[in-house]
Enzyme design. Structure first.
Site, short mmCIF file in Angstrom:
data_model
loop_
_atom_site.label_atom_id
_atom_site.label_comp_id
_atom_site.label_asym_id
_atom_site.label_seq_id
_atom_site.Cartn_x
_atom_site.Cartn_y
_atom_site.Cartn_z
N ASP A 179 38.99 48.74 43.93
CA ASP A 179 37.61 49.04 44.54
C ASP A 179 37.24 47.86 45.40
O ASP A 179 36.22 47.25 45.17
CB ASP A 179 36.63 49.26 43.41
CG ASP A 179 36.30 48.00 42.61
OD1 ASP A 179 35.70 47.85 42.06
OD2 ASP A 179 37.31 47.09 42.60
N HIS A 222 39.80 36.88 39.58
CA HIS A 222 39.98 38.25 38.63
C HIS A 222 41.43 39.10 39.09
O HIS A 222 42.12 39.13 38.46
CB HIS A 222 38.55 39.00 38.78
CG HIS A 222 37.55 38.38 38.32
ND1 HIS A 222 37.52 37.95 37.01
CD2 HIS A 222 36.37 38.23 38.86
CE1 HIS A 222 36.10 37.21 36.85
NE2 HIS A 222 35.31 37.70 38.05
O1 RIB Z 1 34.70 41.93 36.57
C1 RIB Z 1 35.50 41.66 37.57
C2 RIB Z 1 35.91 42.84 38.19
O2 RIB Z 1 35.10 43.90 38.94
C3 RIB Z 1 37.02 42.64 39.64
O3 RIB Z 1 37.93 43.64 39.64
C4 RIB Z 1 35.98 42.66 40.56
O4 RIB Z 1 36.75 43.02 41.74
C5 RIB Z 1 35.13 43.77 40.05
O5 RIB Z 1 35.94 45.27 40.55
CA CA Z 2 38.14 44.81 41.87
#
Ligand code: RIB
Ligand code: CA
Length: 309
Positions: A12, A242
């Protein structure tokens, strides 16, 4: 060197998604098979556009299959544009992509890719798990065709980042997450328990601007908004790594410590999206510890290798 690991990133995009995708394109240990897009950080349309535009920036003609624009059950939550910006890449803008999405919807694309290469491909979802749940519903045989599913999501022994309970990807579609965690397939969870221990700094991103001027300039510009969000919300000089951490875990788990346990997801109420060990589902490898320096070094070394334009 062993053969590269074939992966599909379900994404996303999203600033850290962009970091993960550019990293995947720069590490020769990765064979990026394609991307599937999903709503989350941005709308479903924008996620598809951003994924295609990012690949074109990097000179890649890999397929992008467009996926879900809304969760499987609950109402669509508004994108967290204060985290990734309205367009998803902070204040950075990419030209509209020249190429259209793959003709197949994401869930069919995933199933067809897995069927073509049984046991070889690792799925790396780094957004809400809607496409993966839809793929399981339409093609239940994929549990026997995937090599592993490495999910960026959840907060198991730690508070969430949407609220005290939920991490964003799970919170956006808890019903899809419950379907995915209940499936009997090899799965690793790369959640906030480890990703919030890995801090990417401006210097880590700046290191790519010399060797990869086009992608480096874009990434440095896009990351600025994301760095400001981390400074304002958590007084961090940098950002949590992340999504790149999930891609690296798909390649090499040596930097991660895991426990094996079923995972339950709270589906509604104030604690919707909360993930906890327990329940009667199949065991999942849950990351609870990480050598943050090792992950960050690998991320930075490949991203600044000059393999990107
Ligand atoms: O909580 C972090 C996640 O949520 C990551 O994938 C960031 O891109 C959002 O999608
Ligand atoms: Ca993400």
């Amino acid at each position: 060197m062993s053969a590269p690991t074939p992966i599909i990133i379900d994404t996303d995009p999203g600033v850290d998604d962009a970091m993960a995708i550019l990293y995947a394109l720069s590490d020769p240990a990765v064979e990026l098979v394609g991307l599937t897009s999903v709503f989350g950080n941005v709308t479903g349309d924008r996620a598809s556009r951003n994924a295609r535009a990012l690949l074109e920036l990097a000179g890649s003609d890999l397929p992008v299959a467009e996926g879900a624009h809304r969760p499987v059950v609950q109402d669509l939550q508004p994108p967290a544009d204060f985290v990734h910006g309205v367009e998803g890449f902070g204040e950075a803008m990419l030209p509209a992509p020249a190429r259209a999405p793959d003709p197949r919807p994401a869930h069919d694309f995933i199933a067809e890719m897995l069927a073509e290469r049984p046991g070889e491909i690792t799925l790396v979802p780094v957004g809400p798990l809607t496409n993966i749940a839809l793929a399981l519903d339409a093609h239940p045989e994929i549990t026997k065709l995937v090599k592993r599913v490495v999910v960026m999501g959840g907060a198991v022994r730690r508070v969430g980042n949407v609220n005290d309970f939920a991490e964003a990807n799970i919170w956006q579609d808890p019903h899809a997450a419950a379907t995915v965690f209940a499936a009997d397939w090899p799965m690793t969870l790369v959640g906030l328990d480890v990703t919030e221990q890995i801090i990417c700094t401006r210097a880590d991103i700046a290191a790519m601007t010399g060797p990869s001027p086009r992608c480096g300039a874009f990434m440095a510009h896009a990351a600025e908004f994301y760095f400001r969000f981390h400074k304002d919300s958590a007084d961090i000089d940098g950002c949590h790594l992340h999504d790149p951490a999930a891609v690296i875990a798909a390649l090499d788990m040596s930097a991660f410590e895991t426990v094996s346990a079923p995972l339950t997801v709270t589906l509604d109420g104030a604690e919707a999206g909360m993930t906890r060990e327990g329940g009667d589902g199949p065991p999942i490898d849950i990351c609870i510890g990480v050598d943050a320096d090792a992950v960050l070094t690998r991320f930075r070394d490949h991203l600044s290798s000059g393999r990107l334009p």
